[in-house]
Every structure is written in C-alpha cells, then in structure tokens.
Motif scaffolding. Sequence first.
Motif, PDB file in Angstrom:
ATOM      1  N   CYS A 322       0.833  -1.206   0.000  1.00  0.00           N
ATOM      2  CA  CYS A 322       0.000   0.000   0.000  1.00  0.00           C
ATOM      3  C   CYS A 322       0.867   1.256   0.000  1.00  0.00           C
ATOM      4  O   CYS A 322       0.601   2.206  -0.743  1.00  0.00           O
ATOM      5  CB  CYS A 322      -0.932  -0.021   1.206  1.00  0.00           C
ATOM      6  SG  CYS A 322      -2.169   1.296   1.212  1.00  0.00           S
ATOM      7  N   LYS A 327      -2.865  -0.795  -4.939  1.00  0.00           N
ATOM      8  CA  LYS A 327      -4.243  -0.823  -4.450  1.00  0.00           C
ATOM      9  C   LYS A 327      -4.707  -2.272  -4.393  1.00  0.00           C
ATOM     10  O   LYS A 327      -4.146  -3.149  -5.049  1.00  0.00           O
ATOM     11  CB  LYS A 327      -5.144  -0.001  -5.377  1.00  0.00           C
ATOM     12  CG  LYS A 327      -4.764   1.470  -5.459  1.00  0.00           C
ATOM     13  CD  LYS A 327      -5.668   2.230  -6.394  1.00  0.00           C
ATOM     14  CE  LYS A 327      -5.386   1.896  -7.859  1.00  0.00           C
ATOM     15  NZ  LYS A 327      -4.075   2.391  -8.300  1.00  0.00           N
ATOM     16  N   SER A 329      -8.172  -4.846  -4.673  1.00  0.00           N
ATOM     17  CA  SER A 329      -9.584  -5.010  -5.020  1.00  0.00           C
ATOM     18  C   SER A 329      -9.958  -6.460  -4.795  1.00  0.00           C
ATOM     19  O   SER A 329      -9.103  -7.349  -4.857  1.00  0.00           O
ATOM     20  CB  SER A 329      -9.847  -4.618  -6.475  1.00  0.00           C
ATOM     21  OG  SER A 329      -9.223  -5.523  -7.370  1.00  0.00           O
ATOM     22  N   PHE A 330     -11.232  -6.694  -4.490  1.00  0.00           N
ATOM     23  CA  PHE A 330     -11.625  -8.064  -4.157  1.00  0.00           C
ATOM     24  C   PHE A 330     -12.225  -8.786  -5.359  1.00  0.00           C
ATOM     25  O   PHE A 330     -12.832  -8.195  -6.238  1.00  0.00           O
ATOM     26  CB  PHE A 330     -12.601  -8.085  -2.978  1.00  0.00           C
ATOM     27  CG  PHE A 330     -13.852  -7.288  -3.179  1.00  0.00           C
ATOM     28  CD1 PHE A 330     -14.934  -7.836  -3.846  1.00  0.00           C
ATOM     29  CD2 PHE A 330     -13.959  -5.986  -2.696  1.00  0.00           C
ATOM     30  CE1 PHE A 330     -16.097  -7.110  -4.025  1.00  0.00           C
ATOM     31  CE2 PHE A 330     -15.111  -5.257  -2.875  1.00  0.00           C
ATOM     32  CZ  PHE A 330     -16.186  -5.811  -3.543  1.00  0.00           C
ATOM     33  N   THR A 331     -11.978 -10.077  -5.382  1.00  0.00           N
ATOM     34  CA  THR A 331     -12.534 -10.970  -6.387  1.00  0.00           C
ATOM     35  C   THR A 331     -13.230 -12.102  -5.666  1.00  0.00           C
ATOM     36  O   THR A 331     -12.969 -12.347  -4.487  1.00  0.00           O
ATOM     37  CB  THR A 331     -11.427 -11.513  -7.313  1.00  0.00           C
ATOM     38  OG1 THR A 331     -12.006 -12.422  -8.251  1.00  0.00           O
ATOM     39  CG2 THR A 331     -10.363 -12.252  -6.521  1.00  0.00           C
ATOM     40  N   THR A 345      -2.987  -2.807  -9.181  1.00  0.00           N
ATOM     41  CA  THR A 345      -3.999  -3.344  -8.272  1.00  0.00           C
ATOM     42  C   THR A 345      -3.792  -4.834  -8.069  1.00  0.00           C
ATOM     43  O   THR A 345      -3.650  -5.591  -9.025  1.00  0.00           O
ATOM     44  CB  THR A 345      -5.413  -3.097  -8.828  1.00  0.00           C
ATOM     45  OG1 THR A 345      -5.612  -1.691  -9.005  1.00  0.00           O
ATOM     46  CG2 THR A 345      -6.468  -3.630  -7.876  1.00  0.00           C
ATOM     47  N   LYS A 347      -5.505  -8.169  -6.903  1.00  0.00           N
ATOM     48  CA  LYS A 347      -6.850  -8.708  -6.751  1.00  0.00           C
ATOM     49  C   LYS A 347      -6.802  -9.951  -5.866  1.00  0.00           C
ATOM     50  O   LYS A 347      -6.105 -10.915  -6.171  1.00  0.00           O
ATOM     51  CB  LYS A 347      -7.433  -9.071  -8.120  1.00  0.00           C
ATOM     52  CG  LYS A 347      -7.583  -7.878  -9.056  1.00  0.00           C
ATOM     53  CD  LYS A 347      -8.111  -8.319 -10.413  1.00  0.00           C
ATOM     54  CE  LYS A 347      -8.219  -7.129 -11.360  1.00  0.00           C
ATOM     55  NZ  LYS A 347      -8.694  -7.538 -12.709  1.00  0.00           N
ATOM     56  N   ASN A 350     -12.380 -12.141  -1.137  1.00  0.00           N
ATOM     57  CA  ASN A 350     -12.843 -11.795   0.212  1.00  0.00           C
ATOM     58  C   ASN A 350     -12.657 -13.001   1.122  1.00  0.00           C
ATOM     59  O   ASN A 350     -12.895 -14.130   0.711  1.00  0.00           O
ATOM     60  CB  ASN A 350     -14.330 -11.441   0.208  1.00  0.00           C
ATOM     61  CG  ASN A 350     -14.662 -10.341  -0.766  1.00  0.00           C
ATOM     62  OD1 ASN A 350     -14.843 -10.606  -1.939  1.00  0.00           O
ATOM     63  ND2 ASN A 350     -14.728  -9.127  -0.302  1.00  0.00           N
ATOM     64  N   HIS A 406      -9.862  -2.209   2.328  1.00  0.00           N
ATOM     65  CA  HIS A 406     -10.085  -2.451   0.904  1.00  0.00           C
ATOM     66  C   HIS A 406     -11.114  -3.561   0.651  1.00  0.00           C
ATOM     67  O   HIS A 406     -11.325  -3.960  -0.498  1.00  0.00           O
ATOM     68  CB  HIS A 406      -8.761  -2.822   0.223  1.00  0.00           C
ATOM     69  CG  HIS A 406      -7.832  -1.665   0.041  1.00  0.00           C
ATOM     70  ND1 HIS A 406      -6.954  -1.245   1.022  1.00  0.00           N
ATOM     71  CD2 HIS A 406      -7.645  -0.812  -1.011  1.00  0.00           C
ATOM     72  CE1 HIS A 406      -6.264  -0.203   0.580  1.00  0.00           C
ATOM     73  NE2 HIS A 406      -6.662   0.077  -0.639  1.00  0.00           N
TER      74      HIS A 406
END
Length: 482
Positions: A322, A327, A329-331, A345, A347, A350, A406
């Motif tokens: 970070c 960044k 992001s969730f998949t 980013t 990925k 969750n 995030h």
Amino acid sequence: MASSLNFNQPQDQWIIAINNIIHSNDTDVPICVFKVPDFLKASKPEAYCPQVVGLGLLHHNRLELESMQMYKVGVARKMHKGFGRIEFKELISELKQLVPSVRSCYQMYLKADDSEIAYAMAINALFLFELLCYYGVGKDTLTSSNILHGLVDTAGTRLAQDGMLRDTMMLENQIPIIVLKNILLIECSEPNSSNVASKKKKKSTIIEKFLPQMLLGYCKALSPLHVLENYLASIALKHPHLLDLLYHLIMLKEPPEEEAPKEEEEEEEEEDMPQSRITTEVAGILVKGLLELPWSNLDSSSINNNALDEKEILVPTASKLCDGGVKFSFTNHITAIGFDHGATTFKLPNIKIDVNSEVIIRNLVAFEATSKFDESESESLVFTQYIELMNGIIETTKDVKVLRHHGILKTESLKDDEVVKIFSGMSKSVQLASTHELYKAIADVNNYYNGLRKAKARKFAKKCVFTLWNVRTLFAAILFRL
C-alpha cells in the motif's frame, strides 16, 4: 500373529469385517476420512481433534468428549421422534447393512464391531441433522415440507456453540454423506414397507432436494470464502463428506460437468533490470551490488538468522504494498487472484475471519494435503498456497487494517492482533508446486514492488556517486591551491 496386529478385539472379528467389505456390493466409496498428518498437527493439535463433540467414528468415544454423549443421545431421540415413522431398533438394524461401506470410507481399520458402528452412525448423524436443519435450511423450509415438518420444534432448540460448528468441519470428525442419505431414506420410509432394496433405490424428495439444500446451506454459512452458487443437487450428494463439499465449493468456478479443462500455460519470468550507465568504476560496482540484493526480504521484520525455507512464499506485506502505491480489489474466487500492472492493483478474494475460521481453514489445508497425496499427476496445492500468500502479506495489525479497508478481510468479533496470530500460526510444512496462476500473481506483484525498491536503490547510488565525485573535485581543488 494376533499380537503383531495389536487389535483390541479378536482377530476373527477383523477377518469377518474385512470379508464383509470385500463381498459387499456397495463399497465403491473411496477412502475419504483421513488421519491428519503429524507434521500438520504439530503446530496446533486442538485445531484437528474435536474439542466439544465427536461425530465421526474416530472420536465419538473419546473420554474428553464424554460430557456431550448424553446430550447427543437426547438430540438424536428428538430428531428421530420428529421423523416419527419407524422404530429406532429398525433404524439400527438397517444401518448394520451399511457398515461395510462405512468401514471402506476410513483410512484405517475401525476396531468397533458392527453394532457399535451402527449405533454411533445413528446418534451422531441425527445430531448433525439438527445443525444441518437449523443452519442449512431454517425453520421456514422445515414447515413447508410434508416430510420434515415434524422437525420444526426440534431443530435449533439450543443455539449451537461455536465449538460444535468448528468440530463438524474437522477432517477426522467427518460423517460420510452416504450415512446421512441412508438414514434419511430409512427414517422417511413407510413403516409397512418391507422391501429394503426398493426403499434404498427410491429417490425421495428429501434426498433430491432437502439434503443437498441442507449440506450446501451449512457449508455456505461456515465458509470463510465465497462459495459457488447454484451448485447442482446431484453433484452435492456425490461428495463423500461436508469438508470435501466445502473445499470444492470454494475451489470450483462451475459445477464439474460444465467446467472445461484448462491448459496450463508455461510462464516465463524475465525480470526487466535496466542498467544505469555511470562512467566511474565505483558507481558501477555500487549499483550492481544494490540491484542484486533481495529487496523484498531486506526489512528487519523478515530477516531470519536461519536460512529461508524454500517452500515459503515470499511477498511484501499489505501495508508495504500500500505504501508503494499498490491498491487492493476483491474478487470472488481464488483462481482469479492476479496483479494488474496498469492499475497497480492486487486482486484477492474476500475472506471472512471469525472464531470458527482458523479451524476450518486448517482442516481444508489438511484435506487438500491428504486428498492429493496419492494422485498420479503433480498438482499445485492451490488452497494451501493461497493461505501461505495471506500469511505472507499479513504480519502486523497495520496489514489487517489495510486489507479490511479495501474489503479483502472481513473480521467478526476478533481483534486485529488475533487475526495476525491466526495467519502467522498457519503451518508452512506442505510442499508447494509452482504450476498455478497464483504464482504468476505473486511474481508480478514482487516484480512491481522490487522495481520500486531498485529504482530507489539506483537513485541512492547515483546520489552517492555524485557526492563522491563532488568530494573528489573539492579535494583536488584544495590540493591545487596548496
């Protein structure tokens, strides 16, 4: 001979049991209940041995769990009366015919006799049905079912302890699904029906609809990760036990018959390392030395006096990524993990961490290790590898905060330092393969992060060389004046 086998019961009892397995027409169920390997158990034995309730045939009679025995019997009695169709002795009599198949599910020989196994199956499976009804389908579904409506006042009469829920997902504590199927067929059969074979072949509504709904709903309720939606009922019933079903719900993107085989692409990892063209000899040596350092491992938090284990996944922590501009992001799936260079980013799926998650995750790792142990083709232990990745990027509470911010981590009733302990305590003993897409994502994020560190190194080197050049110039000027 008998003493060398070290059985607690007579050898002829063992011979009878083996003969029944060999001559049974219904023993095509593969071995599915394993002992957890010692190298996995060593780090935290209590995560693999039930602490509240023994359900499978390996732990149902453990002295440490005897306080729950009569409670299980009480629940089983209520559930049996809820079905209200046959006598309990008839249930036991028919379950004895299933014993050879049940013995075949276990990695080791079960020393209990057929009657003990039949009673254990009946009590433990009926007890599990209470949890499946309450957490898998709920009372509304029970009320709407002509077959299950008698269970409305029985299921969920006492909120299950978290310890019970954890125990149901332990590898050594599994009840084969063939037991659940047969008990439902027997319990829901007409009391005057005498044809056992026809009863077993009959596709009852409860088997086709409600049992899969119970199993899938229960797995979804306890899963720490997103599970496959709209899983076909017929496939759910083909899984040997709950833990196997949960594992495949997490790992599969689509039901098996709809999933096209993937061809693994060879990955070529070539690191772009542009060299700075600095004329002085000292600058060249300095830059070369700095570029060759393992920048992802130079922080004080990751320095170890011992040699690094080659099986450990090396990746910068979430907070370091970070700080480096990455960044998150969730998949929704493990196989969708990746690093987007353009958007910088990372990925990740969750993951929900609560009081049950550590035990479930550890047993999923153990199941993956045991179920893939005898496969002819080498496979990547994808779930284990993912957990190793999470262990690598979570080292401090700051990492937990970054991932929660995030949307990657969802922590329920746990403090940040407890989440750190969960991941730091995960076993690193499983050998990892290097054939899955996850390694490409790890390599990509490492290359990006290392590129940032190398850029800083080159900048620092140039600054050092520039300063050294200025000092030499100044020193030469002073000598000239003298």
